[in-house]
Motif scaffolding. Structure first.
Motif, PDB file in Angstrom:
ATOM      1  N   UNK A   1       0.982  -1.421  -0.355  1.00 52.01           N
ATOM      2  CA  UNK A   1      -0.079  -0.078  -0.151  1.00 52.01           C
ATOM      3  C   UNK A   1       0.770   1.233   0.169  1.00 52.01           C
ATOM      4  N   UNK A   2       2.064   1.197   0.194  1.00 50.45           N
ATOM      5  CA  UNK A   2       2.973   2.499   0.380  1.00 50.45           C
ATOM      6  C   UNK A   2       3.622   2.594  -0.807  1.00 50.45           C
ATOM      7  N   UNK A   3       3.848   1.458  -0.764  1.00 53.53           N
ATOM      8  CA  UNK A   3       4.498   1.540  -2.670  1.00 53.53           C
ATOM      9  C   UNK A   3       3.750   2.051  -3.830  1.00 53.53           C
ATOM     10  N   UNK A   4       2.456   2.036  -3.622  1.00 53.79           N
ATOM     11  CA  UNK A   4       1.143   2.359  -4.552  1.00 53.79           C
ATOM     12  C   UNK A   4       0.990   3.611  -4.797  1.00 53.79           C
ATOM     13  N   UNK A   5       1.155   4.212  -3.839  1.00 53.05           N
ATOM     14  CA  UNK A   5       1.466   5.132  -3.394  1.00 53.05           C
ATOM     15  C   UNK A   5       2.211   6.515  -4.728  1.00 53.05           C
ATOM     16  N   UNK A   6       3.039   5.250  -5.345  1.00 53.55           N
ATOM     17  CA  UNK A   6       4.115   6.297  -6.236  1.00 53.55           C
ATOM     18  C   UNK A   6       3.199   6.100  -7.335  1.00 53.55           C
ATOM     19  N   UNK A   7       1.981   5.821  -7.595  1.00 57.20           N
ATOM     20  CA  UNK A   7       0.962   5.620  -8.831  1.00 57.20           C
ATOM     21  C   UNK A   7       0.647   7.652  -8.994  1.00 57.20           C
ATOM     22  N   UNK A   8      -0.025   7.927  -7.761  1.00 60.24           N
ATOM     23  CA  UNK A   8      -0.263   9.782  -8.423  1.00 60.24           C
ATOM     24  C   UNK A   8       0.655  10.322  -8.774  1.00 60.24           C
ATOM     25  N   UNK A   9       1.764  10.592  -8.099  1.00 62.34           N
ATOM     26  CA  UNK A   9       2.568  11.012  -8.538  1.00 62.34           C
ATOM     27  C   UNK A   9       3.280  11.152  -9.831  1.00 62.34           C
ATOM     28  N   UNK A  10       3.334   9.690 -10.353  1.00 63.03           N
ATOM     29  CA  UNK A  10       3.323   9.405 -11.750  1.00 63.03           C
ATOM     30  C   UNK A  10       2.361  10.260 -12.582  1.00 63.03           C
TER      31      UNK A  10
END
Length: 311
Positions: A105-114
């Motif tokens: 869940x922490x890693x998937x927070x990269x999605x909105x930044x991408x």
């Protein structure tokens, strides 16, 4: 976004919070489902249930999508976006199979930044100072979160590093889907787009799914899978409605709380189902990192609310 007279703040907040809770607890129940069922089959069931629900809603409202009205360009974008979403669902589950729910869940927070980075390239958007600060805090938070696993991540390819790679790739494919959906919303409604994508997922994954494994699930695993299917409908439904009645920047800020919900729900899951979960080796530095990831996501979302930017 609607005009200010149509903005419903408390309703929008409730919907965004519902999304954060649903997405936050989802990895826990997906993990239970993965005990007997493979990622592709789980994803097929989630797509099938969601597609059926959206189909009924659109049919009753006489709003089924008319794909014949799309030109080749938009049909191509819809195809690529559908592929992106399908791969995102499967890769996230494959990564989760190797990782604990908190890490995923922490890693998937990269999605909105991408998505933000893609917006700079595709839509000529600009980062505000808050967004740059948010991005900085997110990446510092990521480094702190993986402080005791950095050597393992960088030194060799193992199950843990493979899981991380899959979640990062899932974030990239979600960004592709998100960026293309933004353009497709000019031609189709959000529910129409999701119906096409869910249906595409059902058709594409069917040859690779083992649907018979449904009969091998015990009661906990079955109801976990059922919850994951309902979660797809409620989570994305609440998210879509929240974006319609509230400011996108505020919705994104509330949804950024999802990793904290995951951490809390995992603590609860360890007490309720101790035979199914193992305590994560997360130290206090990693918890500080998770907090920075959430803070960075919130600040980046707040940066979108500056004047002159549609939010």
């Amino acid at each position: 976004m609607q005009s200010s007279s149509e903005v419903r703040h408390w309703y929008g907040f409730f919907l965004a919070l519902t999304t954060a809770v649903m997405w936050g607890v989802l990895p826990v129940f997906l993990k239970l489902s993965l005990e007997k069922m493979d990622p592709v089959t789980i994803t097929w069931y989630r797509f099938a249930v969601a597609a059926g629900f959206v189909l009924i809603v659109l049919w009753r409202n006489n709003a089924l999508p008319r794909l014949s009205s799309l030109n080749k360009h938009h049909a191509g974008l819809l195809t690529i976006a559908s592929i992106g979403l399908i791969i995102n669902y499967v890769l996230y589950l494959k990564g989760l199979d190797y990782l604990n729910p908190e890490t995923a869940q922490v890693l998937i927070q990269l999605a909105p930044f991408m998505v933000m980075l893609g917006g700079i390239y595709l839509y000529k958007e600009k980062f505000s100072r808050l967004e740059w600060l948010g991005a900085f805090l997110l990446f510092v938070g990521m480094l702190l979160f993986f402080n005791n696993r950095l050597d393992e991540l960088l030194s060799s390819l193992n199950n843990y590093s493979l899981g991380v790679i899959m979640i990062v790739l899932a974030a990239i494919t979600w960004a592709v889907y998100g960026l293309l959906q933004k353009r497709l919303l000019r031609q189709m409604g959000a529910k129409q787009i999701t119906l096409v994508m869910y249906t595409a997922g059902v058709l594409a994954l069917l040859p690779f799914s083992s649907l018979g494994t449904l009969t091998q699930l015990d009661s906990l695993q079955f109801w976990s899978l059922a919850f994951c299917c309902i979660n797809t409908i409620v989570g994305y439904g609440a998210f879509t409605e929240a974006m319609f009645v509230w400011h996108a920047s505020k919705v994104s800020a509330v949804i950024a709380l999802a990793p904290l919900v995951t951490i809390a729900s995992m603590s609860l899951a360890l007490r309720i189902w101790p035979d199914h979960f193992v305590a994560s080796d997360i130290n206090w530095i990693a918890y500080v990192g998770a907090g920075l990831v959430v803070t960075g996501s919130i600040l980046a979302s707040a940066g979108k609310s500056r004047p002159g930017v549609k939010g």
